[in-house]
Design a protein around this motif. Sequence first.
Motif, PDB file in Angstrom:
ATOM      1  N   GLY A  47     -48.494 -31.271 -27.196  1.00 18.45           N
ATOM      2  CA  GLY A  47     -49.221 -31.708 -28.379  1.00 18.45           C
ATOM      3  C   GLY A  47     -48.616 -32.950 -29.018  1.00 18.45           C
ATOM      4  N   LEU A  48     -47.301 -33.093 -28.927  1.00 21.56           N
ATOM      5  CA  LEU A  48     -46.632 -34.257 -29.502  1.00 21.56           C
ATOM      6  C   LEU A  48     -47.103 -35.550 -28.843  1.00 21.56           C
ATOM      7  N   LEU A  49     -47.470 -35.485 -27.568  1.00 23.99           N
ATOM      8  CA  LEU A  49     -47.986 -36.681 -26.895  1.00 23.99           C
ATOM      9  C   LEU A  49     -49.247 -37.200 -27.581  1.00 23.99           C
ATOM     10  N   PHE A  50     -50.137 -36.284 -27.994  1.00 22.87           N
ATOM     11  CA  PHE A  50     -51.363 -36.705 -28.673  1.00 22.87           C
ATOM     12  C   PHE A  50     -51.056 -37.322 -30.032  1.00 22.87           C
ATOM     13  N   VAL A  51     -50.090 -36.751 -30.738  1.00 22.93           N
ATOM     14  CA  VAL A  51     -49.691 -37.311 -32.032  1.00 22.93           C
ATOM     15  C   VAL A  51     -49.111 -38.713 -31.835  1.00 22.93           C
ATOM     16  N   MET A  52     -48.224 -38.864 -30.861  1.00 23.89           N
ATOM     17  CA  MET A  52     -47.613 -40.180 -30.611  1.00 23.89           C
ATOM     18  C   MET A  52     -48.653 -41.182 -30.123  1.00 23.89           C
ATOM     19  N   PHE A  53     -49.599 -40.737 -29.278  1.00 23.79           N
ATOM     20  CA  PHE A  53     -50.639 -41.629 -28.795  1.00 23.79           C
ATOM     21  C   PHE A  53     -51.508 -42.113 -29.949  1.00 23.79           C
ATOM     22  N   GLY A  54     -51.888 -41.196 -30.842  1.00 24.44           N
ATOM     23  CA  GLY A  54     -52.684 -41.582 -32.011  1.00 24.44           C
ATOM     24  C   GLY A  54     -51.947 -42.579 -32.880  1.00 24.44           C
ATOM     25  N   ALA A  55     -50.644 -42.361 -33.083  1.00 30.99           N
ATOM     26  CA  ALA A  55     -49.845 -43.289 -33.882  1.00 30.99           C
ATOM     27  C   ALA A  55     -49.737 -44.647 -33.193  1.00 30.99           C
ATOM     28  N   ALA A  56     -49.591 -44.646 -31.865  1.00 32.27           N
ATOM     29  CA  ALA A  56     -49.490 -45.904 -31.126  1.00 32.27           C
ATOM     30  C   ALA A  56     -50.790 -46.699 -31.209  1.00 32.27           C
ATOM     31  N   VAL A  57     -51.934 -46.019 -31.168  1.00 30.35           N
ATOM     32  CA  VAL A  57     -53.219 -46.704 -31.264  1.00 30.35           C
ATOM     33  C   VAL A  57     -53.374 -47.354 -32.641  1.00 30.35           C
ATOM     34  N   VAL A  58     -53.086 -46.592 -33.701  1.00 36.76           N
ATOM     35  CA  VAL A  58     -53.201 -47.135 -35.061  1.00 36.76           C
ATOM     36  C   VAL A  58     -52.236 -48.309 -35.243  1.00 36.76           C
TER      37      VAL A  58
END
Length: 155
Positions: A47-58
């Motif tokens: 799940g942390l990958l999705f959080v980090m991916f979302g942060a990287a996109v923003v």
Amino acid sequence: MSADHEQHPLFMPLVFVGGLIFGFGLAFSHMAQPEIVLTFLQFADFGLLFVMFGAAVVTGITFFGVKLVRSDAPLTGTPYSRRLKTLDRNVVVGGGIFGVGWGLSGICPGAAYASLGIGNVIILYGIAGMFVGAYLQGYWRSALLESDSAATAAD
């Protein structure tokens, strides 16, 4: 920040609000819970990958998109520029120590403060360790700089 740029009066309040939003996001995504982070580090929950991916996109949209609209920061007036840091021994050793601390505690410094906000008071030991480590690193670095300048003056 250079001396010719005046800092906007809303700069610090907006930094505070940004920190609150960041902390809320960490708490909402359960990333302020060391148990969740440790399951990620043990390859049991991604799940942390999705959080980090979302942060990287923003972050990516912000870093590249804002420069198309503005050439300088609205609250500080400083021009946007890349800060290039060389990959040296200090960066590698510091990153290694940071990673080991993160793995042992299950939480990074930013999430540690958010973890306090959700009632995890035991994380105060980890935060105290971060402060002690930062102090020792600063003390060690100062001692090295003083010994280097003393050796240069003696030559």
